[in-house]
Scaffold this active site. Sequence first.
Site, PDB file in Angstrom:
ATOM      1  N   GLY A 200       0.734  -1.287   0.153  1.00  0.00           N
ATOM      2  CA  GLY A 200      -0.054   0.037  -0.090  1.00  0.00           C
ATOM      3  C   GLY A 200       0.933   1.199   0.046  1.00  0.00           C
ATOM      4  N   GLY A 202       3.184   4.855   1.288  1.00  0.00           N
ATOM      5  CA  GLY A 202       3.919   4.809   2.202  1.00  0.00           C
ATOM      6  C   GLY A 202       3.058   5.891   3.609  1.00  0.00           C
ATOM      7  N   VAL A 205       0.156   2.529   4.319  1.00  0.00           N
ATOM      8  CA  VAL A 205      -0.171   1.523   5.398  1.00  0.00           C
ATOM      9  C   VAL A 205       1.556   1.705   6.800  1.00  0.00           C
ATOM     10  CG1 VAL A 205       1.181  -0.438   4.639  1.00  0.00           C
ATOM     11  CG2 VAL A 205      -0.950  -0.119   3.842  1.00  0.00           C
ATOM     12  N   GLY A 206       2.626   2.228   5.382  1.00  0.00           N
ATOM     13  CA  GLY A 206       3.862   2.234   5.825  1.00  0.00           C
ATOM     14  C   GLY A 206       3.726   3.250   7.481  1.00  0.00           C
ATOM     15  N   GLU A 244      18.271   2.395   5.807  1.00  0.00           N
ATOM     16  CA  GLU A 244      19.062   2.034   4.781  1.00  0.00           C
ATOM     17  C   GLU A 244      18.978   3.082   4.247  1.00  0.00           C
ATOM     18  OE1 GLU A 244      21.507   0.181   5.332  1.00  0.00           O
ATOM     19  OE2 GLU A 244      21.751  -1.339   6.952  1.00  0.00           O
ATOM     20  N   CYS A 278      21.639   2.111  -4.633  1.00  0.00           N
ATOM     21  CA  CYS A 278      22.056   3.603  -3.236  1.00  0.00           C
ATOM     22  C   CYS A 278      23.377   3.362  -3.353  1.00  0.00           C
ATOM     23  CB  CYS A 278      21.651   3.109  -1.991  1.00  0.00           C
ATOM     24  SG  CYS A 278      21.414   1.091  -1.584  1.00  0.00           S
TER      25      CYS A 278
HETATM   26  P1  NAD Z   1      11.066   6.708  -0.506  1.00  0.00           P
HETATM   27  O1  NAD Z   1      11.720   6.999   0.435  1.00  0.00           O
HETATM   28  O2  NAD Z   1      10.096   7.010  -0.972  1.00  0.00           O
HETATM   29  O3  NAD Z   1       9.800   4.898  -0.043  1.00  0.00           O
HETATM   30  C1  NAD Z   1      11.140   3.893   0.648  1.00  0.00           C
HETATM   31  C2  NAD Z   1       9.341   3.203   1.256  1.00  0.00           C
HETATM   32  O4  NAD Z   1       8.766   3.960   1.763  1.00  0.00           O
HETATM   33  C3  NAD Z   1       8.023   3.178   0.294  1.00  0.00           C
HETATM   34  O5  NAD Z   1       7.965   2.036   0.657  1.00  0.00           O
HETATM   35  C4  NAD Z   1       7.330   3.809   0.555  1.00  0.00           C
HETATM   36  O6  NAD Z   1       6.116   3.450   0.555  1.00  0.00           O
HETATM   37  C5  NAD Z   1       7.624   3.687   1.798  1.00  0.00           C
HETATM   38  N1  NAD Z   1       7.275   5.121   3.143  1.00  0.00           N
HETATM   39  C6  NAD Z   1       6.806   6.299   1.965  1.00  0.00           C
HETATM   40  N2  NAD Z   1       6.476   7.452   2.807  1.00  0.00           N
HETATM   41  C7  NAD Z   1       6.012   6.552   3.655  1.00  0.00           C
HETATM   42  C8  NAD Z   1       5.829   6.846   5.420  1.00  0.00           C
HETATM   43  N3  NAD Z   1       4.934   8.421   5.347  1.00  0.00           N
HETATM   44  N4  NAD Z   1       6.098   6.367   6.198  1.00  0.00           N
HETATM   45  C9  NAD Z   1       5.838   4.794   6.227  1.00  0.00           C
HETATM   46  N5  NAD Z   1       6.765   4.113   4.767  1.00  0.00           N
HETATM   47  C10 NAD Z   1       6.843   4.949   3.667  1.00  0.00           C
HETATM   48  O7  NAD Z   1      12.554   5.290  -1.552  1.00  0.00           O
HETATM   49  P2  NAD Z   1      11.634   5.082  -2.781  1.00  0.00           P
HETATM   50  O8  NAD Z   1      12.367   6.226  -4.147  1.00  0.00           O
HETATM   51  O9  NAD Z   1      11.423   3.913  -3.161  1.00  0.00           O
HETATM   52  O10 NAD Z   1      13.662   3.986  -3.030  1.00  0.00           O
HETATM   53  C11 NAD Z   1      14.601   5.374  -3.034  1.00  0.00           C
HETATM   54  C12 NAD Z   1      15.692   5.664  -1.778  1.00  0.00           C
HETATM   55  O11 NAD Z   1      15.484   4.542  -1.604  1.00  0.00           O
HETATM   56  C13 NAD Z   1      17.533   6.167  -2.534  1.00  0.00           C
HETATM   57  O12 NAD Z   1      17.240   7.147  -1.850  1.00  0.00           O
HETATM   58  C14 NAD Z   1      17.673   5.019  -2.073  1.00  0.00           C
HETATM   59  O13 NAD Z   1      19.564   5.481  -2.869  1.00  0.00           O
HETATM   60  C15 NAD Z   1      17.441   4.487  -1.278  1.00  0.00           C
HETATM   61  N6  NAD Z   1      17.750   3.006  -0.907  1.00  0.00           N
HETATM   62  C16 NAD Z   1      18.552   2.332  -0.007  1.00  0.00           C
HETATM   63  C17 NAD Z   1      19.916   1.614   0.085  1.00  0.00           C
HETATM   64  C18 NAD Z   1      19.998   0.729   1.353  1.00  0.00           C
HETATM   65  O14 NAD Z   1      20.420  -0.153   1.442  1.00  0.00           O
HETATM   66  N7  NAD Z   1      20.809   1.708   2.341  1.00  0.00           N
HETATM   67  C19 NAD Z   1      19.363   0.697  -0.793  1.00  0.00           C
HETATM   68  C20 NAD Z   1      17.736   0.615  -2.059  1.00  0.00           C
HETATM   69  C21 NAD Z   1      17.714   1.882  -2.037  1.00  0.00           C
END
Ligand code: NAD
Length: 471
Positions: A200, A202, A205-206, A244, A278
């Site tokens: 769902g 973020g 559900v998040g 992460e 990342c």
């Molecule tokens: P994002 O932060 O937009 O979303 C990540 C997850 O968080 C999704 O499932 C999203 O639905 C959820 N989310 C969004 N708003 C939320 C809220 N308010 N509360 C709880 N959950 C919420 O990131 P993205 O665009 O999916 O991924 C890209 C980012 O992830 C980049 O910055 C990348 O560097 C990072 N990343 C880090 C690693 C690592 O291992 N350090 C690995 C992969 C990606």
Amino acid sequence: MNTITRHYIDGAFVEPHGREVMDIIKPTNGQVIGRVTLADEEDTRRAIAAAKSAFTTFGQSTKEERTQILRRLHEAALARVDDLTAAMVEEYGGVVRFAGLMVQSGVNAFLATEKALQELPLTRNWGQTMVTLEPVGVAGLITAWNANALFICLKLASAVAAGCTVVIKPSEMSSLQTQVLIEALHDANLPKGVLNVVTGRGNVVGAELVRNPDVAKISFTGSVGVGKSIMRDGADTMKRVTLELGGKSPTILLDDAVLDQAIPSALVMAFLNSGQACAAGTRLLVPQSRLDQVKRAIVDAMPSFPVGDPADPNTAVGPMVSQKQYEQVQSYIRKGIEEGAEVLVGGEGHPPGFEAGYFVKPTVFVNVKNDMTIAQEEIFGPVLSVISYDSEDEAIRIANDSKYGLHAAVLGTDIQRAHRVAGQINAGRIVINNMTDDPKAPWGGFKYSGVGREYGQYGIEAFLEPRAILA
Ligand code: NAD
């Protein structure tokens, strides 16, 4: 057309209470290839309740029972490796050579974690003191889209090894791969309620996972902005958090590097997952004295990094995941030009012949200063900034002059010297000469790249709480 309507709660695929339907878009052509019915807060609370109930028993499970479960999860995931890879290629345009590796590391995570669990003492005694490592409780696992299946496997393996039950909130942009993975993991016959998955939004559900008092821990992979909000909002219920987050990883090319090897290696790291990684090495630091040679070597190596259909094993750079991501990359390329960096290869717009989807030109900037926007911010696309330095000390200073500290690389012939340089970089993981992996080594970031570590014993410990009994 793929239609996904069901979520996984208490050991069964169930229709959600949520009614929002989201399109699944294919990044190579922008066409709708499926629809997913998203879960809402009510579905999330049902999943948390199932995990809470299962924890009363699973939280007491033995190390032996958990190692058996990890082996079953491994076998179950292994059976669907090809389907999982195909879903990743289809859904986010992950190039098949990278997507296959990500799926394989996810599947391997179950076995690597099982081994780590075997070697981790869960009870320690000295004198009249006994310390036991106890599972923290229900864990909310929130993943990013760019290697969603890998993140689910990694986090699930560590949580289960610790004796936690989980509610997974995969990226809503990863519904196809999540569906394949959960169908596979269902065959592992976990006790009901140990594994729950609700796809769902973020902020729906998040956010429910983060504020719900029955969730003890959040393990999150995603952006810095959302990571900060999880830390802030989770404080009300004293959540344990593993975050992460993003990176702006430096690759230091030392003056003794052999360019025929070092430049292809640097470009592999820069264009990893089409730059949507990342850990992508997006700042290449080169000695000023070798800058002209480096520029020629980059131009010569670029034909080995073709843009193309991500399903083609020869393709190195596929499309961006979405129109939004395409536009973000374009705006950074424009910004780089405006701030005075010089385009060595690539530039704005679609590569010729790839106008339909979200393809961008792999781009290398030279004459970049480390304080430029393109050298400081995570672009999340195939854009490399080449920055020159005059001395080893200056290279280390530039590498560390970043709010991020996730990953780094040192390229050089003298390995002892490369080690010495690596030991001065403020990053969670540094590789020498090639992008390598070790499932026992911790993964995670310094500074804005995150909090805590995953992988091996470090990953399991993140789901454990020490309890000391003194007589
Ligand atoms: P994002 O932060 O937009 O979303 C990540 C997850 O968080 C999704 O499932 C999203 O639905 C959820 N989310 C969004 N708003 C939320 C809220 N308010 N509360 C709880 N959950 C919420 O990131 P993205 O665009 O999916 O991924 C890209 C980012 O992830 C980049 O910055 C990348 O560097 C990072 N990343 C880090 C690693 C690592 O291992 N350090 C690995 C992969 C990606």
